[in-house]
Design a protein around this motif. Structure first.
Motif, PDB file in Angstrom:
ATOM      1  N   LYS A 160     111.300 162.962  37.532  1.00 34.90           N
ATOM      2  CA  LYS A 160     111.096 162.614  36.112  1.00 34.90           C
ATOM      3  C   LYS A 160     110.174 163.634  35.437  1.00 34.90           C
ATOM      4  O   LYS A 160     109.214 164.113  36.043  1.00 34.90           O
ATOM      5  CB  LYS A 160     110.476 161.226  36.007  1.00 34.90           C
ATOM      6  CG  LYS A 160     111.445 160.117  36.413  1.00 34.90           C
ATOM      7  CD  LYS A 160     111.299 158.914  35.493  1.00 34.90           C
ATOM      8  CE  LYS A 160     112.470 157.988  35.620  1.00 34.90           C
ATOM      9  NZ  LYS A 160     112.265 156.964  36.644  1.00 34.90           N
ATOM     10  N   GLU A 204     108.663 161.381  30.365  1.00 34.91           N
ATOM     11  CA  GLU A 204     109.355 160.135  30.708  1.00 34.91           C
ATOM     12  C   GLU A 204     108.415 159.070  31.269  1.00 34.91           C
ATOM     13  O   GLU A 204     107.412 159.390  31.917  1.00 34.91           O
ATOM     14  CB  GLU A 204     110.420 160.420  31.770  1.00 34.91           C
ATOM     15  CG  GLU A 204     111.716 160.960  31.217  1.00 34.91           C
ATOM     16  CD  GLU A 204     112.680 161.272  32.341  1.00 34.91           C
ATOM     17  OE1 GLU A 204     113.533 160.428  32.651  1.00 34.91           O
ATOM     18  OE2 GLU A 204     112.548 162.367  32.930  1.00 34.91           O
ATOM     19  N   SER A 205     108.816 157.805  31.078  1.00 32.88           N
ATOM     20  CA  SER A 205     108.092 156.690  31.676  1.00 32.88           C
ATOM     21  C   SER A 205     108.452 156.620  33.166  1.00 32.88           C
ATOM     22  O   SER A 205     109.588 156.916  33.550  1.00 32.88           O
ATOM     23  CB  SER A 205     108.512 155.413  30.945  1.00 32.88           C
ATOM     24  OG  SER A 205     108.243 154.302  31.731  1.00 32.88           O
ATOM     25  N   LYS A 206     107.482 156.239  33.994  1.00 26.79           N
ATOM     26  CA  LYS A 206     107.696 156.256  35.456  1.00 26.79           C
ATOM     27  C   LYS A 206     107.412 154.884  36.063  1.00 26.79           C
ATOM     28  O   LYS A 206     106.593 154.128  35.523  1.00 26.79           O
ATOM     29  CB  LYS A 206     106.780 157.302  36.091  1.00 26.79           C
ATOM     30  CG  LYS A 206     107.019 158.688  35.519  1.00 26.79           C
ATOM     31  CD  LYS A 206     105.959 159.660  35.934  1.00 26.79           C
ATOM     32  CE  LYS A 206     106.222 161.016  35.304  1.00 26.79           C
ATOM     33  NZ  LYS A 206     106.040 161.010  33.811  1.00 26.79           N
ATOM     34  N   ASP A 207     108.069 154.596  37.176  1.00 25.13           N
ATOM     35  CA  ASP A 207     107.929 153.277  37.802  1.00 25.13           C
ATOM     36  C   ASP A 207     106.699 153.243  38.724  1.00 25.13           C
ATOM     37  O   ASP A 207     106.686 153.885  39.762  1.00 25.13           O
ATOM     38  CB  ASP A 207     109.208 152.975  38.612  1.00 25.13           C
ATOM     39  CG  ASP A 207     109.141 151.594  39.246  1.00 25.13           C
ATOM     40  OD1 ASP A 207     108.139 150.878  39.007  1.00 25.13           O
ATOM     41  OD2 ASP A 207     110.079 151.244  39.976  1.00 25.13           O
ATOM     42  N   LYS A 210      99.398 151.916  33.834  1.00 19.83           N
ATOM     43  CA  LYS A 210      99.733 151.951  32.403  1.00 19.83           C
ATOM     44  C   LYS A 210     100.192 153.355  32.004  1.00 19.83           C
ATOM     45  O   LYS A 210     101.168 153.526  31.281  1.00 19.83           O
ATOM     46  CB  LYS A 210      98.508 151.550  31.563  1.00 19.83           C
ATOM     47  CG  LYS A 210      98.430 150.062  31.353  1.00 19.83           C
ATOM     48  CD  LYS A 210      97.483 149.774  30.183  1.00 19.83           C
ATOM     49  CE  LYS A 210      96.486 148.696  30.555  1.00 19.83           C
ATOM     50  NZ  LYS A 210      95.179 148.803  29.958  1.00 19.83           N
ATOM     51  N   ASN A 211      99.456 154.357  32.508  1.00 18.57           N
ATOM     52  CA  ASN A 211      99.835 155.743  32.201  1.00 18.57           C
ATOM     53  C   ASN A 211     101.237 156.061  32.713  1.00 18.57           C
ATOM     54  O   ASN A 211     102.013 156.749  32.045  1.00 18.57           O
ATOM     55  CB  ASN A 211      98.838 156.719  32.842  1.00 18.57           C
ATOM     56  CG  ASN A 211      97.519 156.729  32.110  1.00 18.57           C
ATOM     57  OD1 ASN A 211      97.470 156.393  30.916  1.00 18.57           O
ATOM     58  ND2 ASN A 211      96.447 157.073  32.801  1.00 18.57           N
ATOM     59  N   LEU A 218     103.701 154.015  32.985  1.00 18.64           N
ATOM     60  CA  LEU A 218     104.707 153.352  32.149  1.00 18.64           C
ATOM     61  C   LEU A 218     104.824 154.001  30.768  1.00 18.64           C
ATOM     62  O   LEU A 218     105.919 154.108  30.221  1.00 18.64           O
ATOM     63  CB  LEU A 218     104.351 151.865  31.989  1.00 18.64           C
ATOM     64  CG  LEU A 218     104.578 151.039  33.258  1.00 18.64           C
ATOM     65  CD1 LEU A 218     103.959 149.651  33.121  1.00 18.64           C
ATOM     66  CD2 LEU A 218     106.087 150.925  33.575  1.00 18.64           C
ATOM     67  N   SER A 219     103.683 154.481  30.253  1.00 16.58           N
ATOM     68  CA  SER A 219     103.712 154.950  28.864  1.00 16.58           C
ATOM     69  C   SER A 219     104.334 156.340  28.704  1.00 16.58           C
ATOM     70  O   SER A 219     104.723 156.721  27.604  1.00 16.58           O
ATOM     71  CB  SER A 219     102.301 154.944  28.282  1.00 16.58           C
ATOM     72  OG  SER A 219     101.540 155.889  28.976  1.00 16.58           O
ATOM     73  N   GLY A 220     104.423 157.103  29.799  1.00 18.35           N
ATOM     74  CA  GLY A 220     104.961 158.460  29.670  1.00 18.35           C
ATOM     75  C   GLY A 220     103.890 159.435  29.200  1.00 18.35           C
ATOM     76  O   GLY A 220     102.709 159.050  29.037  1.00 18.35           O
TER      77      GLY A 220
END
Ligand code: ADP
Ligand code: TRP
Length: 341
Positions: free
Chosen positions: A222, A226-229, A253-254, A256-258
């Protein structure tokens, strides 16, 4: 009054990684607070796989250094070399006479090790008997070990029960405490961290080489934006071990936020891990220049261990009918004195 008598053996098999720390060492250190602990460096056992005397001696000393640096408190736990209690080999012989071939033939570890090309020596075959002697010679109640050692502990219990059936209730039958239920630390490739998989992060690695390894942690591809899991990331799984809940949450949180790349996350992990072991690293550097102190600790530990082992050995010798001449003489002397009265 201490709660339980705890014993475990540590193979002097080289550099420790954070899987060893979170999976085993940290538990050993926690146990020392409320229990009577005996931890020894299994150098007799290591002879089944290491035939270079310099490596064996050096690795053995490194283990002592590592454990002391990481917080083993010699006032609380006895740390010693297996070979400093040589009666353990005497007990191993006595136990071998009540151990059936069938029991040893079923041992997975012998099969695994010979399959990996280790010499199928008598020592390797009899390894579980020596391990039983290690445990039984201190009347140990509880033995913390990794899952791979579970069968060895079952064998120890079988041997002790067999001995007691023949000679009476002489040996304490110990309970296992399986540590691998605690945490499985992933390696930089996402598999279980293990020195056999070349995927380790060593506890005492210097910053630069550690950075190189952390930067190799496997991720998906990614991009930064991009947002990451966060639930499927080795970086997060490792960061968890060192970070506070708030810090962990921030990283999630970081993810998820991208706009937060894996490189950023790796750098945060690297700095957290490096500072987590900073005190231990400093202590280790200090101890490295004070090898006399290490020797003193090992000698004191052996003294404490021998105090207990000599009691158990005396019970065993009496039970099987091996009576030492000085004891016979002492008895005769006492009886004569009594007769005179
Ligand atoms: P390795 O797999 O690197 O050869 P050892 O078998 O010498 O490690 O393990 C020593 C101790 O460390 C054992 O108690 C084992 O359970 C624990 N341990 C090793 N690797 C891990 C890991 N990845 N996660 C949790 N505990 C581990
Ligand atoms: N066999 C153990 C290992 O490979 C080391 C060991 C030797 C041990 N003797 C022991 C562990 C007694 C617990 C109790 O890790």
């Amino acid at each position: 009054m201490k709660n339980k008598r705890i014993l475990s053996g540590i193979q002097p098999s080289g550099t420790l990684h954070i899987g060893n720390y979170f999976g085993a060492i940290r538990q050993f250190l926690n146990l020392q607070v409320e229990n009577e602990c005996y931890y020894f460096i299994a150098n007799y056992h290591a002879l089944t796989t290491i035939s270079d005397p310099k490596i064996l001696a050096e690795n053995s000393r490194q283990v002592a250094l590592d454990y002391l640096a990481l917080g083993l408190n010699p006032e609380k736990a006895a740390l010693f070399m297996q070979s400093d209690v040589p009666e353990v080999t005497e007990l191993a012989w006595i136990l071998s006479t009540v151990t059936s071939m069938g029991l040893l033939e079923r041992a997975h570890s012998y099969k695994d090790k010979t399959a990996r090309g280790i010499l199928p020596s008598h020592g390797l075959f009899a390894y579980p008997v020596l391990m039983a002697a290690d445990i039984l010679i201190y009347d140990s109640d509880l033995v913390p070990v990794g899952k791979d050692q579970k069968q060895h502990l079952e064998m120890t219990r079988d041997i002790a029960i067999r001995f007691n059936n023949i000679y009476g209730e002489i040996l304490t039958v110990p309970e296992p405490m399986i540590l691998s239920d605690v945490a499985v630390v992933p390696g930089i490739d996402g598999q279980k961290m293990s020195k056999s998989y070349d995927n380790t992060l060593e506890i005492f690695l210097e910053y630069k080489p550690l950075k190189k390894k952390v930067m190799r942690i496997v991720t998906d591809s990614k991009s930064l934006e991009e947002s990451k899991d966060p639930e499927a990331s080795t970086i997060i799984d490792l960061y968890k071990l060192f970070a506070t809940p708030v810090e962990l949450n921030d990283m999630k949180k970081n993810f998820l936020s991208g706009e937060y790349g894996y490189g950023h996350a790796k750098k945060e992990l690297l700095d957290k891990m490096f500072s987590y072991f900073e005190d231990a690293r400093n202590k280790r550097n200090e101890l490295q220049n004070n090898l006399d102190y290490i020797e003193e600790v090992l000698q004191e530990g052996a003294k404490k261990a021998r105090k207990r082992s000599s009691e158990v050995m005396e019970r065993v010798r009496q039970a099987v009918g091996i009576i030492r001449p000085e004891i016979v003489l002492q008895k005769m002397f006492e009886e004569k004195l009594l007769l005179k009265k």
